[in-house]
Design a protein around this motif. Structure first.
Motif, mmCIF file in Angstrom:
data_model
loop_
_atom_site.group_PDB
_atom_site.id
_atom_site.type_symbol
_atom_site.label_atom_id
_atom_site.label_comp_id
_atom_site.label_asym_id
_atom_site.label_seq_id
_atom_site.Cartn_x
_atom_site.Cartn_y
_atom_site.Cartn_z
ATOM 1 N N ARG A 118 45.629 108.991 58.262
ATOM 2 C CA ARG A 118 46.416 109.945 59.051
ATOM 3 C C ARG A 118 47.914 109.898 58.757
ATOM 4 O O ARG A 118 48.570 110.923 58.753
ATOM 5 C CB ARG A 118 46.208 109.700 60.543
ATOM 6 N N GLN A 119 48.458 108.718 58.560
ATOM 7 C CA GLN A 119 49.910 108.566 58.431
ATOM 8 C C GLN A 119 50.362 108.240 57.005
ATOM 9 O O GLN A 119 51.539 108.326 56.720
ATOM 10 C CB GLN A 119 50.419 107.484 59.386
ATOM 11 N N HIS A 120 49.476 107.805 56.160
ATOM 12 C CA HIS A 120 49.781 107.446 54.771
ATOM 13 C C HIS A 120 50.961 106.471 54.668
ATOM 14 O O HIS A 120 51.965 106.763 54.004
ATOM 15 C CB HIS A 120 50.058 108.693 53.936
ATOM 16 N N PRO A 121 50.865 105.324 55.345
ATOM 17 C CA PRO A 121 51.986 104.379 55.333
ATOM 18 C C PRO A 121 52.143 103.694 53.979
ATOM 19 O O PRO A 121 51.187 103.596 53.199
ATOM 20 C CB PRO A 121 51.589 103.351 56.395
ATOM 21 N N LYS A 122 53.348 103.252 53.740
ATOM 22 C CA LYS A 122 53.623 102.459 52.548
ATOM 23 C C LYS A 122 53.027 101.060 52.725
ATOM 24 O O LYS A 122 52.474 100.490 51.799
ATOM 25 C CB LYS A 122 55.138 102.382 52.325
ATOM 26 N N LYS A 123 53.164 100.534 53.969
ATOM 27 C CA LYS A 123 52.671 99.191 54.267
ATOM 28 C C LYS A 123 52.366 99.087 55.757
ATOM 29 O O LYS A 123 53.157 99.536 56.580
ATOM 30 C CB LYS A 123 53.729 98.154 53.891
ATOM 31 N N ILE A 124 51.228 98.483 56.094
ATOM 32 C CA ILE A 124 50.913 98.185 57.487
ATOM 33 C C ILE A 124 51.384 96.769 57.769
ATOM 34 O O ILE A 124 50.973 95.830 57.094
ATOM 35 C CB ILE A 124 49.409 98.353 57.784
ATOM 36 N N ASN A 125 52.271 96.630 58.757
ATOM 37 C CA ASN A 125 52.820 95.314 59.099
ATOM 38 C C ASN A 125 51.892 94.516 59.995
ATOM 39 O O ASN A 125 51.668 93.340 59.764
ATOM 40 C CB ASN A 125 54.177 95.459 59.800
ATOM 41 N N SER A 126 51.389 95.161 61.054
ATOM 42 C CA SER A 126 50.533 94.441 61.994
ATOM 43 C C SER A 126 49.657 95.398 62.787
ATOM 44 O O SER A 126 49.975 96.574 62.942
ATOM 45 C CB SER A 126 51.372 93.607 62.957
ATOM 46 N N VAL A 127 48.563 94.856 63.267
ATOM 47 C CA VAL A 127 47.645 95.566 64.147
ATOM 48 C C VAL A 127 47.328 94.591 65.274
ATOM 49 O O VAL A 127 46.980 93.437 65.017
ATOM 50 C CB VAL A 127 46.347 95.957 63.412
ATOM 51 N N ALA A 128 47.467 95.033 66.516
ATOM 52 C CA ALA A 128 47.203 94.145 67.652
ATOM 53 C C ALA A 128 46.743 94.959 68.853
ATOM 54 O O ALA A 128 46.989 96.157 68.942
ATOM 55 C CB ALA A 128 48.460 93.362 68.012
ATOM 56 N N ILE A 129 46.089 94.267 69.762
ATOM 57 C CA ILE A 129 45.626 94.910 70.990
ATOM 58 C C ILE A 129 46.648 94.681 72.094
ATOM 59 O O ILE A 129 47.230 93.611 72.199
ATOM 60 C CB ILE A 129 44.256 94.348 71.409
ATOM 61 N N THR A 130 46.841 95.711 72.902
ATOM 62 C CA THR A 130 47.685 95.616 74.090
ATOM 63 C C THR A 130 46.939 96.241 75.253
ATOM 64 O O THR A 130 45.890 96.871 75.052
ATOM 65 C CB THR A 130 49.043 96.314 73.872
ATOM 66 N N LEU A 131 47.458 96.074 76.428
ATOM 67 C CA LEU A 131 46.894 96.729 77.604
ATOM 68 C C LEU A 131 47.923 97.705 78.161
ATOM 69 O O LEU A 131 49.085 97.359 78.335
ATOM 70 C CB LEU A 131 46.534 95.709 78.685
ATOM 71 N N ILE A 132 47.472 98.923 78.418
ATOM 72 C CA ILE A 132 48.305 99.935 79.059
ATOM 73 C C ILE A 132 47.520 100.412 80.270
ATOM 74 O O ILE A 132 46.405 100.937 80.120
ATOM 75 C CB ILE A 132 48.632 101.102 78.100
ATOM 76 N N GLN A 133 48.077 100.184 81.445
ATOM 77 C CA GLN A 133 47.406 100.485 82.710
ATOM 78 C C GLN A 133 46.005 99.862 82.726
ATOM 79 O O GLN A 133 45.008 100.511 83.029
ATOM 80 C CB GLN A 133 47.350 101.989 82.957
ATOM 81 N N SER A 134 45.948 98.601 82.308
ATOM 82 C CA SER A 134 44.730 97.779 82.306
ATOM 83 C C SER A 134 43.659 98.246 81.320
ATOM 84 O O SER A 134 42.526 97.790 81.383
ATOM 85 C CB SER A 134 44.126 97.677 83.700
ATOM 86 N N LYS A 135 43.992 99.151 80.421
ATOM 87 C CA LYS A 135 43.035 99.617 79.420
ATOM 88 C C LYS A 135 43.509 99.161 78.038
ATOM 89 O O LYS A 135 44.709 99.198 77.743
ATOM 90 C CB LYS A 135 42.904 101.140 79.451
ATOM 91 N N PRO A 136 42.572 98.771 77.163
ATOM 92 C CA PRO A 136 42.961 98.294 75.831
ATOM 93 C C PRO A 136 43.357 99.438 74.887
ATOM 94 O O PRO A 136 42.752 100.504 74.895
ATOM 95 C CB PRO A 136 41.704 97.584 75.327
ATOM 96 N N TYR A 137 44.390 99.163 74.117
ATOM 97 C CA TYR A 137 44.859 100.078 73.071
ATOM 98 C C TYR A 137 45.223 99.248 71.847
ATOM 99 O O TYR A 137 45.611 98.080 71.969
ATOM 100 C CB TYR A 137 46.106 100.862 73.532
ATOM 101 N N TRP A 138 45.123 99.865 70.698
ATOM 102 C CA TRP A 138 45.599 99.238 69.471
ATOM 103 C C TRP A 138 47.041 99.663 69.238
ATOM 104 O O TRP A 138 47.374 100.832 69.398
ATOM 105 C CB TRP A 138 44.762 99.673 68.267
ATOM 106 N N ILE A 139 47.882 98.715 68.847
ATOM 107 C CA ILE A 139 49.258 99.004 68.449
ATOM 108 C C ILE A 139 49.354 98.676 66.957
ATOM 109 O O ILE A 139 49.010 97.569 66.539
ATOM 110 C CB ILE A 139 50.281 98.134 69.215
#
Length: 168
Positions: A118-139
């Motif tokens: 989708r974004q065609h990045p040059k480099k992915i630095n990190s992938v991690a899980i976070t919680l937003i309003q108690s629901k999991p999301y990937w950052i």
């Protein structure tokens, strides 16, 4: 003859002093690097211990850290004592543990693939899980083609982009 002996002694002293200076610089660099790495190493050790106690996690397969925003989360990936693949998401402040079923959402590798497509990045630095309003999301943190820092927040289950911050 005496002059040659003095020059040899002088050269030997210069080599010894140079060697000592190099050893001191290398040792100092090691100490600085070790001190810089110790907070995340300590957090990882502590998070794994919490996951093993609170989420009954046995085998640990991964560790993520995310501090985008007001809250920092440490996530430990692994299997519970029944063999079920889970994430234990631990809030740094307060230590609340949220257990997330790995099969209920997308994997880190699937999220990386989505960002690549989708974004065609040059480099992915990190992938991690976070919680937003108690629901999991990937950052996902990545560098775009213009070498600008970008962040994408993706729905844990579907991978749809919730928020996109570009060109920082």
């Amino acid at each position: 003859m005496q002059r040659q002996r003095r020059m040899k002694k002088s050269n030997r002293r210069i080599w010894i002093i140079t060697a000592i200076v190099v050893v001191v610089i290398l040792f100092s660099g090691f100490i600085v690097f070790h001190q810089a790495e110790s907070p995340i190493a300590n957090a990882k050790t502590e998070a794994i211990e919490i996951a093993q106690n609170s989420a009954k996690m046995g085998k640990v397969t991964g560790f993520y850290s995310e501090n985008l925003g007001k809250q920092t989360y440490y996530t430990v990936a692994g299997n519970d004592n029944r063999g079920k693949a889970i994430y234990a998401v631990i809030a740094k402040k307060g230590g609340k543990v949220t257990v997330v079923d790995q099969k209920a959402g997308m994997s880190a590798n699937q999220i990386k693939t989505l960002i690549q497509q989708r974004q065609h990045p040059k480099k992915i630095n990190s992938v991690a899980i976070t919680l937003i309003q108690s629901k999991p999301y990937w950052i996902v943190s990545y560098m775009n083609k213009q070498n600008k820092l970008c962040f994408a927040t993706l729905n844990y289950k579907t991978g749809t982009i919730k928020q996109l911050i570009q060109n920082i």
